[in-house]
Design an enzyme around this catalytic site. Sequence first.
Site, PDB file in Angstrom:
ATOM      1  N   HIS A 107      58.544  -0.021  51.212  1.00 53.19           N
ATOM      2  CA  HIS A 107      59.473  -0.723  50.307  1.00 53.19           C
ATOM      3  C   HIS A 107      59.315  -2.239  50.478  1.00 53.19           C
ATOM      4  CE1 HIS A 107      61.697   2.716  48.659  1.00 53.19           C
ATOM      5  NE2 HIS A 107      61.510   3.281  49.835  1.00 53.19           N
ATOM      6  N   ASP A 130      63.825  -4.753  48.977  1.00 50.90           N
ATOM      7  CA  ASP A 130      63.127  -3.548  48.538  1.00 50.90           C
ATOM      8  C   ASP A 130      61.977  -3.994  47.644  1.00 50.90           C
ATOM      9  OD1 ASP A 130      62.534  -0.793  47.789  1.00 50.90           O
ATOM     10  OD2 ASP A 130      64.567  -0.341  48.457  1.00 50.90           O
ATOM     11  N   GLU A 137      60.524   6.458  53.234  1.00 52.45           N
ATOM     12  CA  GLU A 137      59.549   6.678  52.157  1.00 52.45           C
ATOM     13  C   GLU A 137      58.289   5.832  52.268  1.00 52.45           C
ATOM     14  OE1 GLU A 137      62.130   8.047  48.390  1.00 52.45           O
ATOM     15  OE2 GLU A 137      62.316   5.928  48.820  1.00 52.45           O
TER      16      GLU A 137
HETATM   17  C1  ACM Z   1      66.404   6.479  50.506  1.00 53.60           C
HETATM   18  O1  ACM Z   1      67.107   6.995  49.629  1.00 53.60           O
HETATM   19  N1  ACM Z   1      65.144   6.161  50.247  1.00 53.60           N
HETATM   20  C2  ACM Z   1      66.916   6.211  51.828  1.00 53.60           C
END
Ligand code: ACM
Length: 529
Positions: A255, A184, A320
């Site tokens: 991410h 991440d 995201e």
């Molecule tokens: C997430 O909570 N971004 C999958």
Amino acid sequence: MMQKGLLIGALLLLTHLATSAINVIPYPNKLITKEGSYSIHESPTIFYSAKSATSADYLKQALFSEAKLKSVKKMPKRKSGIFLELLAPDAEGNTESYQLNVSKAFIHISATSNTGLFYGIQTLRQLIKEGEIPCVEIEDAPRFPWRAYMLDVSRHFRTKKFVKQMLDEMALLKMNVFHWHLTDDQGWRIEIKKYPKLTEVGAWRADSQTGGWNSDTYSGEPHGGFYTQADIKEIIAYATKRHITVIPEIDMPGHARSAIASYPWLGVTKEAVDMPVRFGKVGQDVYDVADPRVFEFLQDVLDEVMALFPSEIIHIGGDEIDYEQWKNAASIQKLMKEEDLATPADVQIYFTNKISNYLDSKGRRMMGWNEIMGKNIHEWQDKEDMEVSSSLAANAVVHFWKGDLKLVTEAATQGYSIVNSIHTETYLDYGYKSIPLSRSYAYNPIPEGLDTKHHDKIKGLGCQNWSEWTPTEERVEEQTFPRIAAYAEVGWTDLKNKNFERFSRNLEDYKTRWEKLSIHYSRNYEPKK
Ligand code: ACM
């Protein structure tokens, strides 16, 4: 009157004793209690065939460590003991079901696979109380095939020892998927031999935000760590022995800051970025998916990941994505023209499908958070960016975390397999005020109103421990326990057999266990709102 009252009292007590004796979580789906108990004070003989030798070894270890037996004798002629029997495969290909029959003279566990035997042993482990096992007949099988716990080791690194303890707890709860969130923005945690900087640079940061999304406080300490490939193999072997599949998550195309901090050419701007010390706000750094070198990099990473992880499914995150960098990049604009992609969401689907096809070509299957469908689930995304004309590869597994019945129905109608981890019900980083234990327990992965013809598309659930605000093991544990036990029962026990009062009673044994193991659990799991 008096006598009747006494009688009712005695009956109630008896019923309570009968039900409280079967203090198993997750609760078995078919169960008949009988008179008496099997006494395991003496070391029992275990009868097994060569094919179930691994299950027998596991059972022996469990009996040594938990029932404190000194030795387990092998006395094939005795009429008493524990029998492990592997049955021929059944027509439905059921591999997780088992039967457990406890009588005064013997214990008989049968299943069509060692996984089934393993689950029978988990039930048995929980039934042993001071050397006695109540006589029961159990026929058991899970409600869902996917019962996952996710640990985010990117935001805060966790040791192998900690991961193994989690796997032990999952095993007792018959959870079968460990979803390992390995990369991440704030940390890259898996050694990739071809790209050493991912862990030389991307696994370390100078500081960590503390105190919540908008805070300006910091731990004041550097943080980092990663798993070598040998570590990963060790964890997978440990999980495999416990019949747990480890699903790696390598997040892309967003991410991705830790990767871009390691190799700036992976990013859209190609500029150097540092390792972030804040968690708040979705990271803006995304892979330059128009650059063939970037796709090659991701293939190389996935090749090393696939060489390590035997799981069919590989999770690629996909959540995201901030489209800003793509919208401003000449490379992406050029790609959009060439490939006839109208919006950034189309670009994402184009990229995701390339990855999906790559994984398919290697005999694997892609899973991603439900943004991979290209639907608008975020208030911060521009509507026009989200118009899609392309569709996600058919073989993908859609991992729901945000969205509504309409979106789940759409995914199911299009034929996708779905794991439902809707955030309002399954996020373990959320406090107990928003998700008290009773709410975790009440969760139904099949959304209310979903047409029954789609129910088989819902493969199960995950519960997710995002770790931005849980810097210590203790904090992760307090968020996880006892709710993980509720999710385990959600995944295993049929709706008609669920009962929160019984579950809460049965939890007492687990609490004792966790205390013995120094696992921290929340004691305030049912706070008043
Ligand atoms: C997430 O909570 N971004 C999958």
